[in-house]
Design an enzyme around this catalytic site. Structure first.
Site, PDB file in Angstrom:
ATOM      1  N   CYS A 194       0.823  -1.309  -0.109  1.00 33.92           N
ATOM      2  CA  CYS A 194       0.188  -0.048  -0.114  1.00 33.92           C
ATOM      3  C   CYS A 194       0.767   1.252   0.137  1.00 33.92           C
ATOM      4  O   CYS A 194       0.427   2.246  -0.485  1.00 33.92           O
ATOM      5  CB  CYS A 194      -1.030   0.046   1.114  1.00 33.92           C
ATOM      6  SG  CYS A 194      -0.293  -0.274   2.700  1.00 33.92           S
ATOM      7  N   HIS A 239      -1.610   1.069   7.277  1.00 33.50           N
ATOM      8  CA  HIS A 239      -2.068   1.019   6.000  1.00 33.50           C
ATOM      9  C   HIS A 239      -2.040   2.667   5.648  1.00 33.50           C
ATOM     10  O   HIS A 239      -2.122   3.539   6.290  1.00 33.50           O
ATOM     11  CB  HIS A 239      -3.427   0.820   5.887  1.00 33.50           C
ATOM     12  CG  HIS A 239      -4.199   0.787   4.570  1.00 33.50           C
ATOM     13  ND1 HIS A 239      -3.642  -0.050   3.558  1.00 33.50           N
ATOM     14  CD2 HIS A 239      -5.273   1.072   4.003  1.00 33.50           C
ATOM     15  CE1 HIS A 239      -4.436   0.207   2.308  1.00 33.50           C
ATOM     16  NE2 HIS A 239      -5.542   0.818   2.866  1.00 33.50           N
TER      17      HIS A 239
END
Length: 375
Positions: A75, A294
């Site tokens: 990510c 994330h």
């Protein structure tokens, strides 16, 4: 014989080709040998990248401007490329509305702009870029032995790299959804910065610094390398020294200048790190957001918004490339108007994204405008 390096299917460094479209092709080097591959992987981190890293850069239709992440892990890389893609659309799109409804042709142009800006202008200091080209676009390049099929292509100008990203084999290796474009960008960035540059000049600790950390996630070093071309370990402004003249100084390196893309982190809301004013006030109103493990993106669709302003209300769009986000999420941020039911704005009951936003826009009200709040 599988460990034997295979030659790249294109030109070798000993073959002279004519210009393509008026632009000279890159100079090709020899494929990586076993020592090269081991050195490269030692800076990357794990002996083998997780299978989740095997994907290219592509759009999947959830939002016209949005890249797609298939599985958890890469990510950080995809979010930073997404941020620079939005920055390219600020220049290419005719308006904020056009950015949000960008067509296939324009978004691909912006994606190639983003790759070129990260690799050449940031990592390569606007002087060079080395793209590690596999022997085949479908080659798997997740472990040391597989890296020996990579052959460096040296680009010496931004225009040269930008042009060839639209040509084979480069467009196939970077933009094939099931290919290895994401790890290839990672390896190419390290090779451009050099193993020695990352380890000896950038990392706080050359013995432990890596690009990939636990569970296959990107480290701050990798995000910083993409954002401003140095694999520094911190996000505060400038440098800090620990220790003493007698015992020796340890120099910790943070953001060396105001970058084009900003960075916000939930870890600052936890008082674990300090994100400096340079990262909070980039040149473009776009921020990569780290919420625990994330990375996602917040951006203004209006490129004229002053990203250093912390007092005016503004609209930010939130995009999570892993979130299968079919709904466009628009957040209205109103600084210095903390909702009455909150004391600090960093309460655990608050959305992680709201808390990240309040590290820059102090005591802000964050209105999700009817979208479901992402906790």
């Amino acid at each position: 014989m599988e460990d034997e390096p295979r030659r790249f299917f294109g030109p070798s460094k000993d073959v002279t080709l004519g210009e393509v479209g008026g632009i000279a092709p890159p100079r090709m080097g020899e494929p990586l040998n076993s020592l090269d591959a081991e050195a490269l992987m030692s800076v990357v981190g794990p002996p083998e990248l997780p299978e989740a890293w095997k994907q290219g850069f592509f759009f999947a239709g959830y939002q016209p401007y949005g890249l797609q992440q298939v599985n958890g892990g890469p990510c950080g890389v995809i979010a930073v490329v997404q941020a620079f893609l939005i920055r390219a659309l600020h220049f290419r799109a005719a308006s904020a509305a056009a950015l949000l409804e960008v067509d296939e042709s324009l978004r691909m142009e912006a994606l190639m702009d983003a790759i070129a800006e990260v690799l050449f202008r940031n990592v390569g200091d606007n002087k060079k870029a080395c793209v590690l080209v596999p022997s085949s676009p479908s080659a798997s390049i997740l472990n040391v032995s597989q890296l020996r099929c990579l052959q460096p292509a040296l680009f010496t100008s931004y225009d040269q790299l930008r042009y060839f990203l639209s040509q084979r084999p480069y467009r196939d290796i970077f933009f094939n959804p099931s290919g290895c474009g994401v790890p290839l960008l990672l390896f190419s960035m390290v090779w451009t910065r050099t193993v020695e540059g990352c380890r000896e000049r950038d990392f706080d600790d050359p013995k432990t610094g890596t690009m990939i950390g636990g569970h296959g996630y990107c480290t701050q070093e990798l995000v910083n390398l993409m954002m401003f071309g140095r694999a520094y370990s911190n996000v505060f402004d400038g440098t800090k020294r620990l220790g003493s003249a007698k015992d020796g100084w340890m120099v910790l390196q943070g953001a060396p200048r105001r970058p084009n893309i900003g960075f916000l982190s939930l870890f600052e809301a936890y008082s674990c790190i300090e994100v400096g004013s340079r990262y909070k006030g980039p040149s473009s109103p776009i921020w990569v957001v780290c919420a625990e493990s994330h990375y996602t993106v917040l951006f203004s669709a209006d490129g004229s918004v002053n990203p250093q302003d912390t007092d005016k209300a503004l609209d930010l769009f939130y995009f999570d490339q892993l979130g299968r986000q079919s709904e466009r999420i628009r957040l209205t941020v109103i600084p210095k108007r903390l909702p009455a039911h909150l004391t600090t704005g960093f309460e655990e009951s608050e959305s992680m994204i709201d808390r990240c936003i309040r590290t820059k826009w102090k005591e802000a009200t964050v209105d999700w405008n009817g979208s479901e709040i992402i906790l």
